[in-house]
Design an enzyme around this catalytic site. Sequence first.
Site, PDB file in Angstrom:
ATOM      1  N   TYR A 441     -11.892  19.668  40.785  1.00 20.95           N
ATOM      2  CA  TYR A 441     -11.712  19.862  42.232  1.00 20.95           C
ATOM      3  C   TYR A 441     -12.982  20.345  42.931  1.00 20.95           C
ATOM      4  O   TYR A 441     -13.959  20.684  42.301  1.00 20.95           O
ATOM      5  CB  TYR A 441     -10.515  20.744  42.548  1.00 20.95           C
ATOM      6  CG  TYR A 441     -10.455  22.128  41.972  1.00 20.95           C
ATOM      7  CD1 TYR A 441     -11.579  22.913  41.767  1.00 20.95           C
ATOM      8  CD2 TYR A 441      -9.216  22.685  41.659  1.00 20.95           C
ATOM      9  CE1 TYR A 441     -11.489  24.190  41.280  1.00 20.95           C
ATOM     10  CE2 TYR A 441      -9.112  23.977  41.156  1.00 20.95           C
ATOM     11  CZ  TYR A 441     -10.243  24.721  40.977  1.00 20.95           C
ATOM     12  OH  TYR A 441     -10.150  25.989  40.486  1.00 20.95           O
ATOM     13  N   GLU A 442     -12.919  20.323  44.266  1.00 24.89           N
ATOM     14  CA  GLU A 442     -14.064  20.620  45.138  1.00 24.89           C
ATOM     15  C   GLU A 442     -15.243  19.703  44.844  1.00 24.89           C
ATOM     16  O   GLU A 442     -16.401  20.120  44.893  1.00 24.89           O
ATOM     17  CB  GLU A 442     -14.481  22.087  45.019  1.00 24.89           C
ATOM     18  CG  GLU A 442     -13.362  23.070  45.280  1.00 24.89           C
ATOM     19  CD  GLU A 442     -12.647  22.832  46.591  1.00 24.89           C
ATOM     20  OE1 GLU A 442     -13.218  22.196  47.496  1.00 24.89           O
ATOM     21  OE2 GLU A 442     -11.490  23.275  46.717  1.00 24.89           O
ATOM     22  N   GLY A 443     -14.963  18.440  44.546  1.00 23.37           N
ATOM     23  CA  GLY A 443     -15.986  17.480  44.168  1.00 23.37           C
ATOM     24  C   GLY A 443     -16.149  17.514  42.664  1.00 23.37           C
ATOM     25  O   GLY A 443     -16.548  18.534  42.099  1.00 23.37           O
TER      26      GLY A 443
END
Length: 587
Positions: A441-443
């Site tokens: 997550y978050e890239g």
Amino acid sequence: MSYLPVSADNAFLLFDVLKADEQLQRLPAHAATDRALMQQVLEEAGKWVGEVVAPLSREGDELGCRFEVGTVTTPPGFAQAYQDFWQAGWPALACDPEDGGQGLPWVLEGVLYEWLSAANHGWTMAPGLLHGAYECLKHHGSEALKAQYLGKIASGEWLATMCLTEAHAGSDLGLVRTQAQPIGDTALGASYAISGTKIFISGGEHDLTDNIVHLVLARLPGAPAGPRGLSLFLVPKIQPEGQRNAVVCERIEEKMGLHGSPTCVMRFEAATGWLIGREGAGLNAMFVMMNAARLHVALQGVGLLDAAWQKARAYALERRQMRAPGSVPASRGSGDAADLIIEHPAIARTLDVQRAWVDGGRVLAYQTGIYLDQARHAEAAKEREQAQQWCSLVTPVLKAAWTQQAFDGASACLQVFGGHGYMREWGVEQIVRDARVAMIYEGTNEIQAIDLLVRKLLPDEGQAFGQWLLFLRKSLDASRALDAEVLRRLAELRYFSTLLVQGCKEDETLARRVADDFLRCVAVLLMGWAWARIAVTPGTEGQRWQGPLQAVTQRVLPEMDWRLQLMKAQWRQTSMVHGVQAAAQSA
């Protein structure tokens, strides 16, 4: 055993190694923030995390969240702990006093969330996006929206979400289909009807707060396709007049880990929302939130690795198995037919390597947190620019490398337990499961690597990256053994980056083929730089620091050498296929 923050370790790295108080007091905004105040905050934070949040972790994992007809109930104790958390002022540490915050340095918030993630990652997912949402609204929201929502978000009284992902889109946000239709003016400005479905929404529905502020990417009528057509909207669960908005939690997703955190499928049925920032600039507004979130995720990696290390070390200090090489019978208790497993070289090596990554990660993340404040508050433009450059280059490295190490290192710590580590009762298998998602997550980590190489290195042909490497070089002394090793590898990476720039001009796939290895090389180089700082600090003479330092020189830094060889092989392939005129032989 529950996780226990050891504030003395964090304080040593902050104040003795980094001189954080001296760096921060040069900024007008933090001139009165001295070491005593910062230590007091950290000691109280560590005590609260250890006593309140950590004991909830195992039951939260085993019971998980409960979904029933659109409502979500968090595990026992979670809601009360969160009420205590925000009422004590912890979410507001680094928020501006004008918004109800305490105006303290960001790095204190960073340490707090590192500990929270280590103690109870599932619970910490709820407040984890608060500061990013605060920064996003503060910089891009209208005055009316800020008056209505900013104070509640700063204090943590209301939680926030980041609604980006859709089932068909994943990380390709240019494919987002959620629509926003203008519906008229309100007291908060022009309003819109938001319609669409988002997945993977952490804390999309829960019983921790009375209201939830959703930040939603959507398209206005006639918006162009792709990322440029996206706008950002604030869509509250409860509208200002008190009625429930048309925001529905369809279900909570069953996950490998983080069972204490409700990850939701959220459906917006012409829900009322308001524009944040300019039309078509949704990603620009959201980027403030994502950058803050990525540094938080890096510290999640540090914290989770520390939690796994704590468990493994405690077990290794009490478990006896076989006789260690060179064992002296007199060193064992009477009747002991085996040695403590921490005396076995493989176990000691495993623990020292993970300890090295924890301490090195802390130095780098804390310095990045200090630079965040310098980028915002430094009086000199050049100082603000240098601080921002550091944050831009280092944040993707921290996010990717330390979440990778959290998973790999937690798995290595599980191995210390042998078969017992695979059993739930010891808690280390939960850390392995929980840590895995942080790489996604978050890239994803692959996206972080592409960001570093394609967006940060190539556009100016490596000029900014080269200057940053020279900045690192200035703090190293070639007369010291570790510094000399780091300097040699720094020079190699700087030279290879110039070859890489030329190769990427000829072959656009080259950057994507080597991006992961490039980021890992930078991470290992930074580890060496961080430990070079630690090694020269008085107070690191004992085994607590010397064991991990030896692991850095013998186990961590050599990784950069073979990673460089992998990249050079890819570069040579491009050179042969495309006829790149470069110093192939010397490479």
